[in-house]
Design a protein around this motif. Sequence first.
Motif, short mmCIF file in Angstrom:
data_model
loop_
_atom_site.label_atom_id
_atom_site.label_comp_id
_atom_site.label_asym_id
_atom_site.label_seq_id
_atom_site.Cartn_x
_atom_site.Cartn_y
_atom_site.Cartn_z
N ARG A 23 1.02 -1.25 0.16
CA ARG A 23 -0.07 0.12 -0.05
C ARG A 23 0.82 1.25 -0.11
N MET A 24 0.96 1.93 -1.25
CA MET A 24 1.84 2.88 -1.26
C MET A 24 1.08 4.15 -2.21
N PRO A 25 1.21 5.53 -2.19
CA PRO A 25 0.44 6.19 -3.03
C PRO A 25 0.89 6.16 -4.70
N ARG A 26 0.22 6.72 -5.45
CA ARG A 26 0.59 6.96 -6.69
C ARG A 26 0.49 5.47 -7.44
N LEU A 27 1.49 4.83 -7.01
CA LEU A 27 1.70 3.24 -7.77
C LEU A 27 1.97 2.28 -6.57
N ASP A 28 1.04 1.15 -6.34
CA ASP A 28 1.21 0.48 -5.23
C ASP A 28 2.05 -0.57 -5.69
N GLY A 29 2.59 -1.79 -4.66
CA GLY A 29 3.30 -2.67 -5.04
C GLY A 29 2.87 -3.48 -6.10
N PHE A 30 1.65 -4.04 -6.18
CA PHE A 30 1.22 -4.71 -7.35
C PHE A 30 1.21 -4.01 -8.66
N GLY A 31 0.83 -2.73 -8.42
CA GLY A 31 0.86 -1.80 -9.70
C GLY A 31 2.38 -1.72 -10.21
N LEU A 32 3.26 -1.56 -9.32
CA LEU A 32 4.82 -1.65 -10.00
C LEU A 32 5.11 -2.93 -10.46
N VAL A 33 4.58 -4.27 -9.97
CA VAL A 33 4.83 -5.46 -10.78
C VAL A 33 4.24 -5.74 -12.04
N ASP A 34 2.89 -5.05 -12.19
CA ASP A 34 2.23 -5.14 -13.40
C ASP A 34 3.03 -4.13 -14.33
N MET A 84 6.39 -3.19 -14.53
CA MET A 84 7.63 -3.98 -14.90
C MET A 84 7.50 -5.16 -15.65
N GLY A 85 6.39 -5.99 -15.44
CA GLY A 85 6.17 -7.16 -16.37
C GLY A 85 7.27 -8.16 -16.01
N ASP A 86 7.75 -8.57 -17.28
CA ASP A 86 8.90 -9.75 -17.16
C ASP A 86 10.19 -9.10 -16.68
N GLU A 87 10.33 -7.67 -16.78
CA GLU A 87 11.53 -6.91 -16.01
C GLU A 87 11.53 -6.77 -14.72
N MET A 88 10.38 -7.17 -13.91
CA MET A 88 10.35 -6.85 -12.59
C MET A 88 11.47 -7.83 -12.04
N PRO A 89 12.42 -7.46 -10.99
CA PRO A 89 13.43 -8.34 -10.37
C PRO A 89 12.40 -9.32 -9.46
N LEU A 90 13.30 -10.23 -9.04
CA LEU A 90 12.81 -11.14 -7.57
C LEU A 90 12.07 -10.21 -6.60
N THR A 91 11.10 -10.47 -6.09
CA THR A 91 10.34 -9.55 -5.09
C THR A 91 10.14 -10.20 -3.97
N VAL A 92 10.19 -9.59 -2.80
CA VAL A 92 9.96 -10.06 -1.53
C VAL A 92 8.92 -9.02 -0.84
N PHE A 93 7.68 -9.37 -0.80
CA PHE A 93 6.76 -8.24 -0.18
C PHE A 93 6.82 -7.91 1.26
N ALA A 101 1.73 -13.28 -7.97
CA ALA A 101 2.68 -12.18 -8.61
C ALA A 101 4.02 -12.61 -8.62
N ARG A 102 4.33 -13.95 -8.25
CA ARG A 102 5.65 -14.46 -8.24
C ARG A 102 6.45 -14.01 -7.12
N ALA A 103 6.07 -13.70 -6.04
CA ALA A 103 6.67 -13.42 -5.06
C ALA A 103 7.70 -14.60 -4.48
N VAL A 104 8.65 -14.06 -3.94
CA VAL A 104 9.94 -15.15 -3.42
C VAL A 104 9.20 -15.45 -1.89
N ASP A 105 8.60 -14.36 -1.36
CA ASP A 105 8.37 -14.33 0.07
C ASP A 105 7.39 -13.58 0.43
N TYR A 106 6.57 -13.41 1.30
CA TYR A 106 5.70 -12.67 1.88
C TYR A 106 5.93 -12.44 3.47
#
Length: 245
Positions: free
Chosen positions: A55-66, A68-77, A91-96
């Motif tokens: 939950r972030m202003p302007r562009l949230d975490g899932f918005g960032l993943v969308d 970046m698409g295939d250019e998104m690095p590995l992600t830990v939420f 969204a292919r997260a490594v961990d939560y």
Amino acid sequence: MRVLIVDDEAPARARLTRLVAAIPHVELVGLAEDGEVAVQAITTLAPDLVLLDIRMPRLDGFGLVDAMGDEMPLTVFCTAYDEHALQAFDARAVDYLLKPVKPERLAAAVERARALLAGTAASRSRGMKSVSDIVESQGGFLARLLVRDSNRAYLLPVDQVDHIRADRNHCDVHARGRVFRVRRTLTSLAERLDPACFLRINKSDVVRLDAVREIQPWSHGDYRVVLHDGRTLSWSRRFRAAAAE
């Protein structure tokens, strides 16, 4: 490993910065206060791993993943909210990780990401499709289950599961003396588990075959399935017939 922290709260960024600094062989390459800033940071800094708030202003975490698409690095939420865990792993997260993030949980997540990076690099010549194939499945079947225990989410290896029981709109996963919850139906789980390792024995129960101690004839064509921990379940005639097909 190069790490980028993305969080709109300064105290959270500061805490993660301290935790990352304590992990060997990890370099913090940048901080971003929202998803829009993170898009540019990822493009410029090329991190291997992003520690990402939701939950972030302007562009949230899932918005960032969308975005970046295939250019998104590995992600830990890293978030204060547990209700997005299933979406995170979709969204292919490594961990939560839930805030306040614990040092040992972050260190374990970073090591998992490191192993995934190494495995992906080693497997490119063998044609593996993506990191999600390593995290989610082996041979097309689930290798781990996203489970919950109280307010925490885990990736539980399926070879630790003894028994899964349907309970309304979720399933209870019994693993090494503990019970976790998974937000899937039993039918959807059974379809994704390796039939060489798991067996659905009635409309409510799936067992891991290596967890079975004994199978006893019972009545009307049904059998009793005794697990190593002593629990006894029913193997119905209908499901026995389906397994024999």
